[in-house]
Each structure stands twice: as structure tokens, then as C-alpha cells.
Design an enzyme around this catalytic site. Structure first.
Site, PDB file in Angstrom:
ATOM      1  N   GLU A  47    -111.887 -12.597  35.876  1.00 17.03           N
ATOM      2  CA  GLU A  47    -110.774 -13.076  35.056  1.00 17.03           C
ATOM      3  C   GLU A  47    -109.853 -13.908  35.935  1.00 17.03           C
ATOM      4  O   GLU A  47    -109.332 -13.418  36.935  1.00 17.03           O
ATOM      5  CB  GLU A  47    -110.008 -11.892  34.471  1.00 17.03           C
ATOM      6  CG  GLU A  47    -108.720 -12.258  33.752  1.00 17.03           C
ATOM      7  CD  GLU A  47    -107.878 -11.041  33.402  1.00 17.03           C
ATOM      8  OE1 GLU A  47    -106.634 -11.176  33.362  1.00 17.03           O
ATOM      9  OE2 GLU A  47    -108.446  -9.946  33.181  1.00 17.03           O
ATOM     10  N   ARG A  51    -101.586 -18.139  36.017  1.00 18.21           N
ATOM     11  CA  ARG A  51    -100.271 -17.922  36.625  1.00 18.21           C
ATOM     12  C   ARG A  51     -99.919 -18.952  37.688  1.00 18.21           C
ATOM     13  O   ARG A  51     -98.839 -18.885  38.274  1.00 18.21           O
ATOM     14  CB  ARG A  51    -100.209 -16.525  37.263  1.00 18.21           C
ATOM     15  CG  ARG A  51    -100.402 -15.378  36.293  1.00 18.21           C
ATOM     16  CD  ARG A  51    -100.264 -14.053  37.011  1.00 18.21           C
ATOM     17  NE  ARG A  51    -100.597 -12.934  36.151  1.00 18.21           N
ATOM     18  CZ  ARG A  51    -100.574 -11.657  36.541  1.00 18.21           C
ATOM     19  NH1 ARG A  51    -100.228 -11.369  37.786  1.00 18.21           N
ATOM     20  NH2 ARG A  51    -100.895 -10.705  35.696  1.00 18.21           N
ATOM     21  N   LYS A 134    -106.677  -4.048  26.450  1.00 19.63           N
ATOM     22  CA  LYS A 134    -106.358  -3.889  27.870  1.00 19.63           C
ATOM     23  C   LYS A 134    -105.188  -2.909  27.981  1.00 19.63           C
ATOM     24  O   LYS A 134    -104.104  -3.183  27.462  1.00 19.63           O
ATOM     25  CB  LYS A 134    -105.979  -5.261  28.435  1.00 19.63           C
ATOM     26  CG  LYS A 134    -105.342  -5.262  29.808  1.00 19.63           C
ATOM     27  CD  LYS A 134    -104.991  -6.700  30.177  1.00 19.63           C
ATOM     28  CE  LYS A 134    -104.196  -6.787  31.462  1.00 19.63           C
ATOM     29  NZ  LYS A 134    -103.908  -8.191  31.829  1.00 19.63           N
TER      30      LYS A 134
END
Length: 214
Positions: A47, A51, A134
Site C-alpha cells: 500500500e 502522503r 481497516k
């Protein structure tokens, strides 16, 4: 109510892998060597969090690598979702539940894993047609105790706990039957990438893959 996700689900995308390296990569120049190191360590998916300014290019490079199934994390807006899929993301992960992001993922036909911290958020995800969420941030929320508490009333839900989990806690999460995979950043932390420690990333990945094996 959002329509159920069509096409391949998250379990099929992970293809039995129970380990999800979570990557925050500052420089696109790191993407190729990082993908090589993860794949050499036995990782099958990763993943890439959105950011950093280079995140989209990192995602594109790693998705083109071929040895990894790569998704985008920290997806906060429908536009980010669309751009991530265009760059090659095979799945999307959000830190929280956002109906517009989920709708966009469903429109694009890719699995989306929203972050949940409460039973209310989990119910929203299930109502939206999702079966995988998640648990985030897993350790600050109470770790496996919170996981067990949330899983008990929702046997149809599958979890990808992420947040504060290190190698010493990996087995305890994977022992719960509701856990599909565990996400973690310790395999390729900021310091490893800054110093170009790809051999160490490979070693930590191999160790984690071994720990996550059935």
C-alpha cells in the site's frame, strides 16, 4: 445506500497474502529499488500512502513493477481515488469512512477498505456493501481486545488492522479468524528509505512474511 462493489474483492486481490506493507515514500527515485526489495523478501502486495508529493509517481512505478499488487492508501477524496486508479492502484484504503470515496471506488470497480474505529462506522461500511474494513489506528484503539469486541457482533466482517503494529504483535492479530491481513510500516520505515537500506527492507520483509505464514 451505495451499491455493492462489483468485480474482484479485497480477499481476491490479496490472494492469500496476510501481510500488507504500508509505505510512505518521499522520493520517486526510491520506488523501483523498494519494489525490488519487497518482492525479494517475499511480499506480494503493498500500500502506497498518498502522503507525499511524489506518491502518485511512486504508485505508478511500483504498480508497473509486476511482482507486487499495489494499492493506494490515505485516500481522502474521490479525485485522489480516481487518480490513484489511473496510476495503477488495484485497491484503495482510507483512514476513515467517507461515502464519496466509497462511491467513487465502486464506480471504478476497485476494492476499497475504509478505516473504522467504532461499531457505528463498521455498520456504515457493511451497509455500503463492503465486507472488509481497516481497523485504524489499531494499537492506540486497544489492539486485539478492540478487534475481538468489534468482530463478535459482525461475523461477516473482515479486518485489516493497521496503526502502531510491529513484528512482535503480528502473530496475535493474525490469530483472529476475522483478520484478513495486517498492515504495517516497520518493514520500510522512513529511516530505511532515507538511508537507502534496501537490504534491511528485504530482511525485515522476509522475516514478516515468515511470521505471517499459516
Amino acid at each position: 445506500m451505495a451499491r455493492p462493489v462489483s468485480g474482484v474483492g479485497m480477499a481476491a486481490v490479496l490472494a492469500g497474502s496476510r501481510l500488507l506493507p504500508v509505505l510512505t515514500v518521499a522520493s520517486a527515485a526510491s520506488a523501483g529499488p523498494l519494489a525490488d526489495a519487497l518482492a525479494a523478501g517475499g511480499a506480494r502486495c503493498a500500500e502506497v500512502t498518498l502522503r507525499t508529493p511524489d506518491a502518485e509517481q511512486v504508485l505508478k512505478t511500483m504498480a508497473a513493477h509486476g511482482a507486487l499488487t499495489v494499492g493506494a492508501g490515505t485516500v481522502l477524496t474521490p479525485d485522489q481515488a480516481e487518480r490513484a486508479v489511473a496510476a495503477g492502484a488495484r485497491f484503495l484504503v482510507s483512514p476513515g469512512f467517507d461515502g464519496e470515496v466509497i462511491d467513487k471506488a465502486q464506480e471504478l470497480g476497485v476494492p476499497v477498505v475504509p478505516g473504522v474505529a467504532t461499531a457505528t462506522e463498521l455498520m456504515c461500511a457493511l451497509k455500503a456493501g463492503l465486507d472488509t474494513v481497516k481497523l485504524f489506528p489499531a494499537e492506540p484503539l486497544g489492539g486485539t481486545r478492540t478487534l475481538r469486541a468489534l468482530a463478535a457482533p459482525f461475523p461477516q466482517a473482515r479486518f485489516v488492522p493497521t496503526g502502531g503494529i510491529g513484528p512482535d504483535r503480528l502473530a496475535s492479530y493474525l490469530a483472529h479468524p476475522a483478520v484478513l491481513a495486517v498492515g504495517g510500516s516497520w518493514m520500510a520505515a522512513d529511516g530505511h528509505l532515507e538511508r537507502g537500506e534496501y537490504a534491511e527492507i528485504r530482511r525485515l520483509t522476509a522475516e514478516a512474511v515468515e511470521r505471517s505464514a499459516p
